[in-house]
Scaffold this motif. Structure first.
Motif, PDB file in Angstrom:
ATOM      1  N   VAL A 114       2.992  -1.205   4.181  1.00  0.00           N
ATOM      2  CA  VAL A 114       3.029   0.157   3.645  1.00  0.00           C
ATOM      3  C   VAL A 114       4.374   0.377   2.949  1.00  0.00           C
ATOM      4  O   VAL A 114       5.428   0.021   3.489  1.00  0.00           O
ATOM      5  N   LEU A 115       4.327   0.979   1.748  1.00  0.00           N
ATOM      6  CA  LEU A 115       5.531   1.386   1.021  1.00  0.00           C
ATOM      7  C   LEU A 115       5.424   2.884   0.815  1.00  0.00           C
ATOM      8  O   LEU A 115       4.532   3.349   0.115  1.00  0.00           O
ATOM      9  N   ARG A 175      -6.961   1.765   7.486  1.00  0.00           N
ATOM     10  CA  ARG A 175      -7.953   1.806   8.563  1.00  0.00           C
ATOM     11  C   ARG A 175      -9.205   1.028   8.177  1.00  0.00           C
ATOM     12  O   ARG A 175      -9.715   0.216   8.957  1.00  0.00           O
ATOM     13  N   ARG A 176      -9.699   1.217   6.955  1.00  0.00           N
ATOM     14  CA  ARG A 176     -10.920   0.532   6.518  1.00  0.00           C
ATOM     15  C   ARG A 176     -10.704  -0.983   6.424  1.00  0.00           C
ATOM     16  O   ARG A 176     -11.591  -1.760   6.779  1.00  0.00           O
ATOM     17  N   LEU A 201       0.822  -1.211   0.000  1.00  0.00           N
ATOM     18  CA  LEU A 201       0.000   0.000   0.000  1.00  0.00           C
ATOM     19  C   LEU A 201       0.852   1.256   0.000  1.00  0.00           C
ATOM     20  O   LEU A 201       1.652   1.478   0.912  1.00  0.00           O
ATOM     21  N   ASP A 202       0.646   2.082  -1.025  1.00  0.00           N
ATOM     22  CA  ASP A 202       1.248   3.416  -1.064  1.00  0.00           C
ATOM     23  C   ASP A 202       0.364   4.347  -0.239  1.00  0.00           C
ATOM     24  O   ASP A 202      -0.852   4.143  -0.157  1.00  0.00           O
ATOM     25  N   PRO A 247      -6.470   8.684   1.074  1.00  0.00           N
ATOM     26  CA  PRO A 247      -5.141   8.481   1.656  1.00  0.00           C
ATOM     27  C   PRO A 247      -4.922   7.011   2.017  1.00  0.00           C
ATOM     28  O   PRO A 247      -5.847   6.321   2.460  1.00  0.00           O
ATOM     29  N   GLY A 248      -3.712   6.535   1.820  1.00  0.00           N
ATOM     30  CA  GLY A 248      -3.385   5.147   2.140  1.00  0.00           C
ATOM     31  C   GLY A 248      -3.684   4.801   3.588  1.00  0.00           C
ATOM     32  O   GLY A 248      -4.081   3.673   3.900  1.00  0.00           O
TER      33      GLY A 248
END
Length: 194
Positions: A140-141, A125-126, A111-112, A119-120
Motif C-alpha cells: 500500500v502507498l 480485500r478482494r 496500491l493507492d 477503495p484500495g
C-alpha cells in the motif's frame, strides 16, 4: 463552510480532497496534489546514491501500480527507470487493477487507497480473499498512515505500507527485496559423502 472553502482551494491548485468517515471511529480528511518539480528532482538525486543508482541485474519482474494520480504514476516510471529489468504497468481504477492481477499475475502490486471506483482497502480485500491472487504481494502507498490504518491493512494482507510523500529509497528497496530471486547457497559435500 470550511470544507467547501478547502475544496475550492485544493481544486484551484490542481488537487483533490476527500473524506472518509466511520461512525464511532472518526473522520479522515485527505488531500492529494500533483507532483511538483522539486519532487521530480528527488528521482534524479537518486543517481548520486551508489546503492540505488546501480541496477541489480537480478531484480526482474513486473509491477502493477493501481493509482489514479497521473503525476504519481510518472514519478514511479522515472523511479523504475533505475531498474531496467522491472516492467511497470499502471491502471487508474481498482476494478481494472483486480482484473489485471487475475489476468497477468504481476510480481508486485503497488496500491493507492483513494481510487475513483473502489477503495484500495476493498481491492486488497478482494485480492486476498481470492485463492488465485492471494499469493501476489501487495504494498500500500498512501498518505493516510494512522497507526490503526497501517495495522489494519497489514493484517488484511499488505506486505508493506509506505507513506506519501514517498521515500524513494524505501520504494526501490521494497521492489528490490520483492523481485530479487531468493538465492540458495550451493550444496556442500560432507566428509562422509566423499
Amino acid at each position: 463552510l470550511g470544507l467547501a472553502l478547502s475544496k475550492g482551494l485544493v481544486e484551484a491548485m490542481g488537487g483533490t480532497i476527500g473524506i472518509d468517515s466511520v461512525v464511532d471511529q472518526g473522520t479522515t480528511v485527505w488531500v492529494e496534489f500533483p507532483l511538483t518539480a522539486p519532487t521530480l528532482h528527488a528521482v534524479a538525486a537518486l543517481s548520486a546514491h551508489p546503492s540505488l543508482a546501480v541496477a541489480d541485474p537480478l531484480v526482474r519482474g513486473e509491477v502493477l501500480y493501481i493509482e489514479d494520480n497521473a503525476p504519481n504514476v510518472r514519478l514511479m516510471e522515472r523511479l523504475l527507470a533505475k531498474r531496467p529489468g522491472v516492467r511497470l504497468r499502471a491502471v487508474a481504477q481498482g476494478r481494472l487493477g483486480i482484473d489485471q492481477v487475475l489476468a497477468q499475475r504481476p510480481d508486485l502490486v503497488l496500491l493507492d487507497l483513494h481510487l475513483p471506483d473502489l477503495p484500495g482497502e476493498e481491492v486488497l480485500r478482494r485480492l486476498w480473499e481470492n485463492p488465485d491472487t492471494r499469493s501476489v504481494p501487495v504494498a500500500v502507498l498512501s498518505a493516510d498512515a494512522t497507526p490503526a490504518q497501517v495495522k489494519r491493512l497489514r493484517e488484511a494482507g499488505a506486505i508493506a505500507y509506505l507513506t506519501k510523500p514517498l521515500d524513494l529509497a524505501a520504494v526501490l528497496g521494497l521492489i528490490d527485496q520483492t523481485l530479487r530471486p531468493v538465492q540458495t547457497p550451493p550444496a556442500r559435500c560432507s566428509e562422509a559423502s566423499r
